[in-house]
Design a protein around this motif. Structure first.
Motif, PDB file in Angstrom:
ATOM      1  N   ILE A 167       0.768  -1.002   0.312  1.00 20.45           N
ATOM      2  CA  ILE A 167       0.097  -0.053   0.030  1.00 20.45           C
ATOM      3  C   ILE A 167       1.151   1.287   0.462  1.00 20.45           C
ATOM      4  N   ARG A 171       1.558   5.246   4.269  1.00 16.70           N
ATOM      5  CA  ARG A 171       0.170   4.758   4.235  1.00 16.70           C
ATOM      6  C   ARG A 171       0.493   3.301   5.844  1.00 16.70           C
ATOM      7  N   ALA A 188      -9.759  -1.112   2.253  1.00 11.69           N
ATOM      8  CA  ALA A 188     -10.145  -1.177   0.504  1.00 11.69           C
ATOM      9  C   ALA A 188      -9.927   0.469   0.021  1.00 11.69           C
ATOM     10  N   ASP A 189      -9.155   1.552   0.548  1.00 16.80           N
ATOM     11  CA  ASP A 189      -9.310   2.809  -0.377  1.00 16.80           C
ATOM     12  C   ASP A 189      -8.013   2.505  -0.356  1.00 16.80           C
ATOM     13  N   TYR A 190      -7.043   2.108   1.088  1.00 20.56           N
ATOM     14  CA  TYR A 190      -6.037   2.144   1.065  1.00 20.56           C
ATOM     15  C   TYR A 190      -5.256   1.047  -0.235  1.00 20.56           C
ATOM     16  N   GLY A 191      -5.956   0.043  -0.913  1.00 24.27           N
ATOM     17  CA  GLY A 191      -5.645  -0.793  -1.905  1.00 24.27           C
ATOM     18  C   GLY A 191      -4.902  -2.295  -1.266  1.00 24.27           C
ATOM     19  N   PHE A 192      -5.967  -2.371   0.192  1.00 26.15           N
ATOM     20  CA  PHE A 192      -5.450  -3.880   0.831  1.00 26.15           C
ATOM     21  C   PHE A 192      -6.468  -4.638   0.509  1.00 26.15           C
ATOM     22  N   ALA A 194      -9.475  -6.377  -2.139  1.00 22.51           N
ATOM     23  CA  ALA A 194      -9.132  -6.386  -3.210  1.00 22.51           C
ATOM     24  C   ALA A 194     -11.164  -6.250  -3.408  1.00 22.51           C
ATOM     25  N   ARG A 195     -11.646  -6.591  -1.933  1.00 20.37           N
ATOM     26  CA  ARG A 195     -13.198  -6.418  -1.685  1.00 20.37           C
ATOM     27  C   ARG A 195     -13.587  -6.400  -0.864  1.00 20.37           C
TER      28      ARG A 195
END
Length: 274
Positions: A167, A171, A188-192, A194-195
């Motif tokens: 991430i 972050r 999820a916003d951080y990209g950690f 997927a769903r």
């Protein structure tokens, strides 16, 4: 996340702290200490290491699905009593850290795709474990954090390295230095993640569907993709070299022929790993 299939079979031997099940070509590893929020002990690390080795070596296993038993936690982290045990020396601590790093590293390095299905608390060592998976999905009510600084420690099972890669360093430092807890939506916003899914029933089905989708993919291509991406973290040229050689080798596989033919006939490919 409990199994929702009557066709699941126990595999990989008997364990004290986890369960392994098999549904077709998806193998599930379930941390099985629900009364203790699936906290991680030295025994669990040892058993998890054995399970990963066994399942990754099984060519019939095409995806690993990692989850926690019960309805409260994926894993709330390391068992504190093990860390604060009388007689625990600095040398013991180093060895415990290395054991966790090596065990979680097996998920990162194994050729089989790994999905972490997170429902509930995912804290400390539990979050480090999830970080070692290839993909992570979670229920909307799940909670994440690296609270080690609140204890005067740091993440010792790969968290200072893998989280930054996943991430970004800024972050990762925010999460580690503050020791705060974060909702699934923010992770999820951080990209950690997927769903993120609402509802336990939808979550269980979605986790298995994702695992089945990966299990249906081309095993040789997946293997080389993981290897190339892992090598490229520290050395882009090394990653590109693996990528190039893998691309050439994949052109000579039955899976490539199957994929091309299926595409031309507007069909779903059936990859066999050859």
């Amino acid at each position: 996340m409990e199994s929702n299939s009557d066709d699941s079979d126990a595999i990989a031997g008997e364990f004290e702290t986890l369960r392994t099940e098999r549904t077709d070509d998806v193998a599930r590893i379930i941390l099985d200490r629900p009364d203790d929020l699936n906290t991680i002990t030295p025994t669990l690390l040892e058993e998890l290491s054995t399970a990963i080795d066994t399942l990754d070596a099984d060519s019939d296993v095409r995806c690993l699905l990692l989850s926690g038993a019960g309805e409260r936690a994926f894993s709330a982290g390391a068992e504190l009593s093990a860390l604060a045990a009388d007689g625990m020396t600095a040398t013991d601590g180093v060895e415990l850290a290395r054991t966790g790093q090596q065990t979680f590293g097996k998920l990162d390095a194994c050729d089989t795709p790994v999905v972490a299905a997170i429902d509930g608390f995912c804290l400390g060592g539990g979050m480090e474990l999830a970080t070692a998976a290839d993909l992570r999905i979670a229920t909307a009510g799940s909670t994440f954090g690296q609270p080690e600084h609140n204890l005067g420690l740091l993440p010792g099972w790969g968290g200072t390295q893998r989280l930054s890669t996943l991430i970004g360093e800024s972050r990762a430092k925010e999460i580690i230095f503050t020791g705060d807890r974060y909702p699934a939506s923010e992770m999820a916003d951080y990209g950690f993640l997927a769903r993120v899914l609402d509802g336990d029933e939808a979550f269980g089905s979605a986790a298995m569907e994702l695992a089945e989708q990966l299990a249906a993919g081309p095993p040789i291509a997946q293997k080389y993709t993981k290897r190339a991406m892992r090598a490229g973290r520290d050395d882009t040229d090394a990653g590109l070299e693996i990528e190039a050689h893998a691309f050439g080798q994949l052109l000579d596989t039955t899976d490539f022929t199957e994929g091309v033919n299926a595409f031309g006939n507007d069909e779903e490919p059936e990859f066999t790993g050859r």
